[in-house]
Each structure stands twice: as C-alpha cells, then as structure tokens.
Scaffold this active site. Sequence first.
Site, PDB file in Angstrom:
ATOM      1  N   LYS A 118      51.208  18.448 -57.367  1.00  0.00           N
ATOM      2  CA  LYS A 118      52.501  17.961 -57.859  1.00  0.00           C
ATOM      3  C   LYS A 118      53.110  17.062 -56.785  1.00  0.00           C
ATOM      4  O   LYS A 118      53.646  17.539 -55.792  1.00  0.00           O
ATOM      5  CB  LYS A 118      53.458  19.114 -58.166  1.00  0.00           C
ATOM      6  CG  LYS A 118      54.768  18.639 -58.831  1.00  0.00           C
ATOM      7  CD  LYS A 118      55.707  19.779 -59.106  1.00  0.00           C
ATOM      8  CE  LYS A 118      56.568  20.090 -57.904  1.00  0.00           C
ATOM      9  NZ  LYS A 118      57.534  18.976 -57.622  1.00  0.00           N
TER      10      LYS A 118
ATOM     11  N   SER B 179      55.902  14.540 -55.153  1.00  0.00           N
ATOM     12  CA  SER B 179      57.356  14.590 -55.224  1.00  0.00           C
ATOM     13  C   SER B 179      57.861  13.873 -56.469  1.00  0.00           C
ATOM     14  O   SER B 179      57.338  12.818 -56.856  1.00  0.00           O
ATOM     15  CB  SER B 179      57.955  13.936 -53.983  1.00  0.00           C
ATOM     16  OG  SER B 179      59.354  13.739 -54.153  1.00  0.00           O
TER      17      SER B 179
ATOM     18  N   GLY C 133      56.765  19.666 -46.844  1.00  0.00           N
ATOM     19  CA  GLY C 133      58.167  19.575 -47.220  1.00  0.00           C
ATOM     20  C   GLY C 133      59.049  20.242 -46.193  1.00  0.00           C
ATOM     21  O   GLY C 133      58.644  20.503 -45.060  1.00  0.00           O
TER      22      GLY C 133
ATOM     23  N   THR D 171      61.477  23.192 -44.423  1.00  0.00           N
ATOM     24  CA  THR D 171      61.285  24.614 -44.169  1.00  0.00           C
ATOM     25  C   THR D 171      61.937  25.454 -45.256  1.00  0.00           C
ATOM     26  O   THR D 171      61.336  26.432 -45.746  1.00  0.00           O
ATOM     27  CB  THR D 171      61.848  24.979 -42.785  1.00  0.00           C
ATOM     28  OG1 THR D 171      61.091  24.288 -41.787  1.00  0.00           O
ATOM     29  CG2 THR D 171      61.742  26.475 -42.525  1.00  0.00           C
TER      30      THR D 171
ATOM     31  N   GLU E 208      53.030  22.649 -44.185  1.00  0.00           N
ATOM     32  CA  GLU E 208      53.552  21.812 -43.096  1.00  0.00           C
ATOM     33  C   GLU E 208      55.007  21.518 -43.424  1.00  0.00           C
ATOM     34  O   GLU E 208      55.299  20.837 -44.404  1.00  0.00           O
ATOM     35  CB  GLU E 208      52.733  20.528 -42.961  1.00  0.00           C
ATOM     36  CG  GLU E 208      53.073  19.727 -41.706  1.00  0.00           C
ATOM     37  CD  GLU E 208      53.854  18.467 -41.993  1.00  0.00           C
ATOM     38  OE1 GLU E 208      55.092  18.581 -42.116  1.00  0.00           O
ATOM     39  OE2 GLU E 208      53.258  17.394 -42.086  1.00  0.00           O
TER      40      GLU E 208
ATOM     41  N   CYS F 194      58.013  13.524 -40.490  1.00  0.00           N
ATOM     42  CA  CYS F 194      58.170  14.891 -39.987  1.00  0.00           C
ATOM     43  C   CYS F 194      57.974  14.973 -38.479  1.00  0.00           C
ATOM     44  O   CYS F 194      58.544  15.842 -37.819  1.00  0.00           O
ATOM     45  CB  CYS F 194      57.199  15.824 -40.700  1.00  0.00           C
ATOM     46  SG  CYS F 194      55.472  15.314 -40.594  1.00  0.00           S
TER      47      CYS F 194
ATOM     48  N   GLU G 149      67.041  18.651 -38.317  1.00  0.00           N
ATOM     49  CA  GLU G 149      66.106  17.547 -38.469  1.00  0.00           C
ATOM     50  C   GLU G 149      66.852  16.382 -39.114  1.00  0.00           C
ATOM     51  O   GLU G 149      67.421  16.523 -40.199  1.00  0.00           O
ATOM     52  CB  GLU G 149      64.921  17.959 -39.337  1.00  0.00           C
ATOM     53  CG  GLU G 149      63.904  16.840 -39.538  1.00  0.00           C
ATOM     54  CD  GLU G 149      62.697  17.269 -40.363  1.00  0.00           C
ATOM     55  OE1 GLU G 149      61.637  16.647 -40.210  1.00  0.00           O
ATOM     56  OE2 GLU G 149      62.833  18.215 -41.164  1.00  0.00           O
ATOM     57  N   ILE G 150      66.857  15.223 -38.458  1.00  0.00           N
ATOM     58  CA  ILE G 150      67.629  14.082 -38.959  1.00  0.00           C
ATOM     59  C   ILE G 150      66.981  13.487 -40.202  1.00  0.00           C
ATOM     60  O   ILE G 150      67.631  13.236 -41.207  1.00  0.00           O
ATOM     61  CB  ILE G 150      67.776  13.004 -37.858  1.00  0.00           C
ATOM     62  CG1 ILE G 150      68.497  13.577 -36.640  1.00  0.00           C
ATOM     63  CG2 ILE G 150      68.528  11.795 -38.406  1.00  0.00           C
ATOM     64  CD1 ILE G 150      68.467  12.672 -35.424  1.00  0.00           C
ATOM     65  N   PHE G 151      65.695  13.214 -40.143  1.00  0.00           N
ATOM     66  CA  PHE G 151      64.941  12.582 -41.228  1.00  0.00           C
ATOM     67  C   PHE G 151      65.614  11.299 -41.692  1.00  0.00           C
ATOM     68  O   PHE G 151      65.826  11.056 -42.884  1.00  0.00           O
ATOM     69  CB  PHE G 151      64.726  13.548 -42.399  1.00  0.00           C
ATOM     70  CG  PHE G 151      63.311  13.490 -42.933  1.00  0.00           C
ATOM     71  CD1 PHE G 151      62.258  13.979 -42.180  1.00  0.00           C
ATOM     72  CD2 PHE G 151      63.037  12.938 -44.178  1.00  0.00           C
ATOM     73  CE1 PHE G 151      60.953  13.921 -42.654  1.00  0.00           C
ATOM     74  CE2 PHE G 151      61.737  12.878 -44.656  1.00  0.00           C
ATOM     75  CZ  PHE G 151      60.690  13.368 -43.891  1.00  0.00           C
TER      76      PHE G 151
END
Length: 476
Positions: free
Chosen positions: A173, A175, A226, A228, A248, A282, A379-381
């Site tokens: 699947k 995203s 994806g 946490t 991960e 990531c 986490e900024i992402f």
Amino acid sequence: MNTHQYKMLIDGELISTEQTFPVVNPATGDVVAQAPQAGPEHIEQALIAADKGFNLWSSMPLSEREPLILAYADLLEQHKQEIIDILIAETGKPYDNADYDFGMLVTCLRYFVEEAKRIEQPVIPDPDGRFLHYMRRQPLGVVVGYLAWNFPLLNVGYKIGPVLASGCSAIIKPSQVTPLASLRCAELAIAAGIPAGVINMISSDQYDVTDPLLTSDKTKLFTMIGSTNAGVNCMKNSLTNLKHFSVELGGNAPVVVYDDADLDKAVQDIVDLKFGNSGQVCVSPNRCFVHESVYSAFLEKAKVRAEGLTLRAGKGEGRMMGPMINGKERERVIGLIEQAVANGASLVTGGNKTADAGFYLQPTILADVDLSMSVVQQEIFGPVLAVLPFSDNDDILSLANDNEFGLAAYVYTTNLQRGLQAAEKIQSGSVCINEAHYAVQLPHGGLKQSGIGKDCSKYSLEEYMTLKRVSVLINN
C-alpha cells in the site's frame, strides 16, 4: 489532469473502483489524477491472491524466478521517462531527485536477486560428531508493506526487491499522498511475467478498510516506512497473532561538527543533505551541533550555500529544491520555525513561503537554538536546519544521544580517534563520518524509537526468510 486511469493490481488483474480519491501536485496545488479507493472486498481479494501467489512463487527455484525479476527491471527502465513524469507530478521533485528515486527501484530488484544466490545457510559443528546440523533459509510468506510518500519508488524497491528474491509474495500500500507512480509500476509486473498474486498493490486513504491486512493470519511479515506513531499504531493493530515486523520509523539525526573539521566539506555535505527532497528525508540532519570556535563561520557558509538553491520542480538548471508535500505539512514546519524564533532562535535565512503556486518553503537556517525547542526535540521533516553551538566543556556525544530516535547520525572531524569514538558511542542505526553515504548493499534501519529491522543489504533479505535448524543423525 493526468488522463491515465490508475488501477490497483490484485491477483494479476488491474482493478478499477467506483470510489476514488484525488492526488495533488505539490508544485502547483492542482489535482493531477484520481487514485482508486480500495473497498473491504479488495482487501480480502488481495489477501487470498497473495496467499496463492506465495504458494506458487515460493515453489519456484531462484533460477526460474531470476529471469522474471530481471525482465521486470528491464521493463521498468523501458518506461522510465513516463514513470518519472508521473513521479514528479505527484511529488513535486526536481528531476534529478525523481531520477534517483526511480533508479533505486530497479537497483533493488537487481541487487536482491543476486544477494539471494549468496544467502548464508551454515553448518554448525556437532561436538560429539553424531549429527549434521545445518541452517535452512526459506521464504517466510505473505508480506504486507505500508510505504511513505517522500521516496515512493525507492520505498517500493526496498520492499519488493527482497520479496521477489526471497520467494515471498506481497501486498503493498503506497502512501495515499503519492500512489500514482507505484501503481503504474505495479501494472508493468503483469507484462514482465510476474505470476498472479505475487505482487498486489492497493491504494486507499481509509485505514479502517485496510486494517484487515494487518490482522489477517495470512500476513507473516508487516513492514513499513513511516512515522514512529504510525508504526506503533500499526504494530498494535497487527497483534491479533504472531507476525514478524520490520519497520523503519522516525528520525532526528544529530550532526556533530568538531573544531578540526574540514568546514567547507561539512557545510556542503550537511546543507545539501538537509535540503535534499525539501528536508523530507528520514535521515536528514536535524540537530546540527557545531563547535563554538567555528560556529559563526559555519553559519555564514551554510547561509550562502542554502541561498544558492532554486525553488522549483521538474527539470532546471543549478541546484534545485522542490516544494513540501502539502499545505498542512508546510504550516506545521512554519509553526516550528515561528515557535523557535519566539523562544529566542535567530533566523539566519529563509523561514517564509514563496509567492509562487504550490507548497514551497524557503530553505531555512536557525541559529541560537537550544535543546528545549520543539524544532530540536521533534523530527522536522522539512527544509529547516537547526544549528546549536557546543564547547569543550559539553559532553557532546551525550547531547547527540539525548533523543528518543536513533536512525542516522553524522560526524565531521579530521581526528581519526575522535571520529571512531563518536561512531562507537552514538546510539544510531548508522553513523557516517565526514560524508553521508547510503547504498543498497549497506543496512539501513534504526535503534531506539526509530524502528526494528533493516532495509537494504543481506540483512534485509534475511528478514523475509525463515531461520530453520535441521539436524540429521549420521553416527549412532
């Protein structure tokens, strides 16, 4: 709008659905296509198909599977330009980034089929000489994979590479934000001769519909890329029976730049990795600790390099950075910037939206950041580099470890002993000294709350296979 009618792949058939959901181009804000919306019946069909596909695929020797896998890789490459165009339309990537994303898919297909030929099945000595003990690696079963939107095709490759090479089957699947290129690649599996049920790909933005993929007793391995929080929730939902997990998850990568670092090299490497894929990576540098003696020089050089980026998608000249994936994510990151500045951080460069269409955010560098700020804790992402000074009085490796995540870390120093000590003490799934480096033969995965298991390398392949001990009496 893209006129291609995207379909799911279930049991070797392309499936259309009455219900669809829109996919938006982040570079323009326009809807580019409609993706099929899987219903409960499609989930059940996919599980049955994958179970049947596993029985067929796992019974085929690698010598018979290999030409089909390689033919699939070749066919994907024949459609490379079409697939990259779709990928750019749904992600807003610059062309070189999309080319890398696509290239990792075919690289994984070819790498894992070769690695499967070398899977270790050792003999274990018997102290009494009575038995022959040996290990058997056999395909695990049906694999369900939930994938992230930041590198859609790389993520597909990370999963179907070991699936096909090991003899497993899969239900993937992608995203719901970026399903289109993945669905198109799945279509081509039919023409490549991959048997029905071996690869199944569904699309949905309704988790209550797809949850049976997690709870089914047909699912033997759940794998995911994806956040946490999403990973923990999926694993909770999966615990209706015993399954294997390889996930991960989130990262908050520390960077340590010592006073003896090659500063120009460090700046180039850190800035380019930070703003690659608009910071939506990531393993992106998140907490950049710079020794106070080179702190000001680092910020000046980093500002120049960041401001040399051109904001645009697709093809173009020079160093480019695309948009963020959507408006919600951009507003979240802007909120982190504003909160940091309100609490005393200094804006070195960037921090604003652009006037152009789409979800662009200027490459942003923050100075005078402290450890209590959300921009450091979370986490900024996104395209934001938070830079913190440290002194010789600080236990810098403890500061680098002071976070729940442990996916990646980076260290810059010309002192060999210092670099090796950092590599030993930093709690992270990977530590890169003086240059970020990732490759399909190198294991990729996290410690602490950044996941369990590995992508890439022989260690990933082993997760798709059993570890069975066989003992044969040879001397009474």
